[in-house]
Scaffold this motif. Structure first.
Motif, PDB file in Angstrom:
ATOM      1  N   GLY A  96      38.633  56.026  33.234  1.00  0.00           N
ATOM      2  CA  GLY A  96      38.836  55.146  32.094  1.00  0.00           C
ATOM      3  C   GLY A  96      39.279  55.901  30.856  1.00  0.00           C
ATOM      4  O   GLY A  96      40.177  55.463  30.129  1.00  0.00           O
ATOM      5  N   GLU A  97      38.660  57.060  30.598  1.00  0.00           N
ATOM      6  CA  GLU A  97      39.060  57.875  29.453  1.00  0.00           C
ATOM      7  C   GLU A  97      40.509  58.329  29.593  1.00  0.00           C
ATOM      8  O   GLU A  97      41.272  58.326  28.623  1.00  0.00           O
ATOM      9  N   LEU A  98      40.879  58.719  30.807  1.00  0.00           N
ATOM     10  CA  LEU A  98      42.260  59.133  31.045  1.00  0.00           C
ATOM     11  C   LEU A  98      43.231  57.973  30.821  1.00  0.00           C
ATOM     12  O   LEU A  98      44.313  58.153  30.243  1.00  0.00           O
ATOM     13  N   GLY A 111      48.662  53.675  32.179  1.00  0.00           N
ATOM     14  CA  GLY A 111      47.385  53.439  31.518  1.00  0.00           C
ATOM     15  C   GLY A 111      46.774  52.115  31.922  1.00  0.00           C
ATOM     16  O   GLY A 111      45.574  52.039  32.236  1.00  0.00           O
ATOM     17  N   GLU A 112      47.572  51.050  31.934  1.00  0.00           N
ATOM     18  CA  GLU A 112      47.043  49.743  32.327  1.00  0.00           C
ATOM     19  C   GLU A 112      46.536  49.768  33.766  1.00  0.00           C
ATOM     20  O   GLU A 112      45.467  49.213  34.070  1.00  0.00           O
ATOM     21  N   ALA A 113      47.298  50.393  34.658  1.00  0.00           N
ATOM     22  CA  ALA A 113      46.881  50.438  36.073  1.00  0.00           C
ATOM     23  C   ALA A 113      45.538  51.136  36.235  1.00  0.00           C
ATOM     24  O   ALA A 113      44.669  50.657  36.986  1.00  0.00           O
ATOM     25  N   LEU A 114      45.347  52.244  35.538  1.00  0.00           N
ATOM     26  CA  LEU A 114      44.064  52.947  35.627  1.00  0.00           C
ATOM     27  C   LEU A 114      42.925  52.108  35.068  1.00  0.00           C
ATOM     28  O   LEU A 114      41.833  52.045  35.655  1.00  0.00           O
ATOM     29  N   GLU A 117      41.961  49.420  37.458  1.00  0.00           N
ATOM     30  CA  GLU A 117      41.193  49.984  38.574  1.00  0.00           C
ATOM     31  C   GLU A 117      39.742  50.225  38.168  1.00  0.00           C
ATOM     32  O   GLU A 117      38.804  49.925  38.922  1.00  0.00           O
ATOM     33  N   VAL A 118      39.556  50.759  36.958  1.00  0.00           N
ATOM     34  CA  VAL A 118      38.203  51.045  36.475  1.00  0.00           C
ATOM     35  C   VAL A 118      37.396  49.760  36.337  1.00  0.00           C
ATOM     36  O   VAL A 118      36.216  49.700  36.738  1.00  0.00           O
ATOM     37  N   LEU A 119      38.005  48.712  35.760  1.00  0.00           N
ATOM     38  CA  LEU A 119      37.290  47.443  35.610  1.00  0.00           C
ATOM     39  C   LEU A 119      36.934  46.852  36.975  1.00  0.00           C
ATOM     40  O   LEU A 119      35.816  46.351  37.167  1.00  0.00           O
ATOM     41  N   GLU A 120      37.846  46.912  37.914  1.00  0.00           N
ATOM     42  CA  GLU A 120      37.565  46.390  39.259  1.00  0.00           C
ATOM     43  C   GLU A 120      36.414  47.153  39.907  1.00  0.00           C
ATOM     44  O   GLU A 120      35.523  46.558  40.538  1.00  0.00           O
ATOM     45  N   ARG A 121      36.399  48.460  39.780  1.00  0.00           N
ATOM     46  CA  ARG A 121      35.297  49.267  40.326  1.00  0.00           C
ATOM     47  C   ARG A 121      33.961  48.830  39.732  1.00  0.00           C
ATOM     48  O   ARG A 121      32.971  48.665  40.447  1.00  0.00           O
ATOM     49  N   ARG A 136      34.520  48.435  29.636  1.00  0.00           N
ATOM     50  CA  ARG A 136      35.709  48.364  30.505  1.00  0.00           C
ATOM     51  C   ARG A 136      36.553  47.116  30.170  1.00  0.00           C
ATOM     52  O   ARG A 136      37.777  47.169  30.180  1.00  0.00           O
ATOM     53  N   LEU A 137      35.876  46.002  29.914  1.00  0.00           N
ATOM     54  CA  LEU A 137      36.592  44.781  29.539  1.00  0.00           C
ATOM     55  C   LEU A 137      37.395  44.996  28.261  1.00  0.00           C
ATOM     56  O   LEU A 137      38.566  44.610  28.163  1.00  0.00           O
TER      57      LEU A 137
END
Length: 375
Positions: A96-98, A111-114, A117-121, A136-137
């Motif tokens: 998420g930081e990245l 950035g959006e894709a990462l 992914e973080v929110l889904e996890r 995350r939201l």
């Protein structure tokens, strides 16, 4: 081990100075000393090394060094992947930081894709009222806002704010951040400016009550308050907000940090609106100095500040002093964006006005000819 205790103290000092926003140079120095000790005693693949690399990445981000922030964050992330595996919560957090760093760099698709992914996890791994889920939201909402996906972004901002109020109550740093974020979203996406101002003002008041008026979070809120007040035409109160932001950021940021340039430029624009020309010129001069140190990414902002300086001096009949900033602004806009760009055309018109007001119509004619060729 005594040396590890020293490293821990240095790490904590670096983290404290970074999070307080008071001295990024000291924060960087402390954290680098901690990293050197930890690497020498613990080796490269160790949680404490990864943690200090993450702190250094955050400090680089605060200082506006996005390339260094990415490098350090990726180093930290790879150590955590080696230690914990791909599905560990710490790896998710670092991803998420990245993602946020990539967004700041303008690499918005990555950035959006990462961040998705973080929110889904986290939706899969965390309880629906877990505080980290609100973070995350918010992060994905901000990314979507940058990409113009306003409908989805607005829903996520509200979901984050609702969750934070439920978990933390109304007077907390978490809620202050969410309130400010939603207010800024409304301000920049065509929402209700009155509601946006009320939310941002609530955020600023909460930050000031928690941390005082010299904290970077209060600075961000005050800067946003200046922006929304200016958009509503309340330039006198915008000046107050911009000045408070500059004072707060000045406590901890280096003098060439872009935030100080943006706030000074906003201050100058509002001072112009209330006809406080000498103060406006000083604000634009400060902004230009910051933006000049940050070229090429600040070309447009530097050109705008120089244009305003030239226009102020023309209005004050300081014609000789107006020439140089206007010509420099024109050179910047033409070289970077072309002669037909809005900035170039505004500056051409200002040069025509300068020479005509100065009583030098022959010197105005070449600029008039260029404008006519663009019609």
């Amino acid at each position: 081990d005594q040396n590890l205790d020293v490293a821990l103290a240095l790490h904590n000092l670096g983290n404290f100075h970074s999070s307080s926003g008071r001295d990024t140079e000291a924060a960087d120095s402390f954290a680098r000393q901690a990293l050197e000790i930890r690497r020498s005693l613990l080796g490269e693949i160790h949680p404490r090394v990864a943690s200090t690399l993450g702190v250094l990445g955050g400090i680089a981000l605060d200082r506006g060094d996005l390339a260094q922030a990415e490098t350090l964050q990726r180093q930290s992330l790879e150590i955590e992947r080696t230690l914990y595996g791909e599905d560990h919560p710490q790896v998710t957090s670092s991803l998420g930081e990245l993602g946020l760093i990539l967004m700041d760099q303008g690499r918005v698709e990555e950035g959006e894709a990462l961040l998705r992914e973080v929110l889904e996890r986290d939706r899969e791994a965390l309880a629906p009222d877990h505080p980290d889920l609100a973070i995350r939201l918010n992060n994905l909402a901000w990314a979507l806002q940058q990409r113009g996906k306003y409908q989805e972004a607005g829903g996520l901002f509200l979901e984050s704010l609702t969750l934070r109020r439920k978990v933390h109550g109304d007077r907390s740093s978490s809620v202050a951040r969410a309130v400010g974020n939603y207010g800024r979203f409304l301000m920049t996406s065509g929402g209700d400016l009155r509601e946006a101002e009320a939310l941002i003002e609530e955020s600023a008041q909460t930050w000031e009550s928690i941390h005082g008026s010299d904290h970077p979070d209060f600075a961000v809120a005050s800067y946003s308050l200046g922006q929304v007040r200016a958009r509503r035409g309340n330039h006198g109160s915008a000046v107050t907000a911009y000045n408070r932001a500059i004072a707060a950021w000045g406590e901890g940021l280096p003098p060439d940090h872009p935030n100080l340039g943006y706030a000074s430029q906003g201050l100058g624009l509002s001072l112009l609106e209330v006809q406080r020309l000498p103060e406006a010129e000083e604000a634009f001069l400060t902004a230009a100095e910051v933006f000049r140190a940050r070229l090429p990414e600040t070309t447009e902002h530097l050109g705008t500040s120089l244009l305003r300086i030239g226009q102020i001096r023309t209005t004050q009949e300081r014609f000789l002093e107006a020439e140089a900033p206007l010509q420099e602004a024109l050179d910047l806009f033409q070289e970077e964006y072309g002669v037909d760009s809005p900035g170039s055309q505004r500056t051409l018109r200002s040069l025509v006005a300068l020479y005509e007001t100065w009583g030098k119509p022959a010197e105005a004619r070449p600029f008039q000819d260029v404008l006519q060729s663009l019609e």
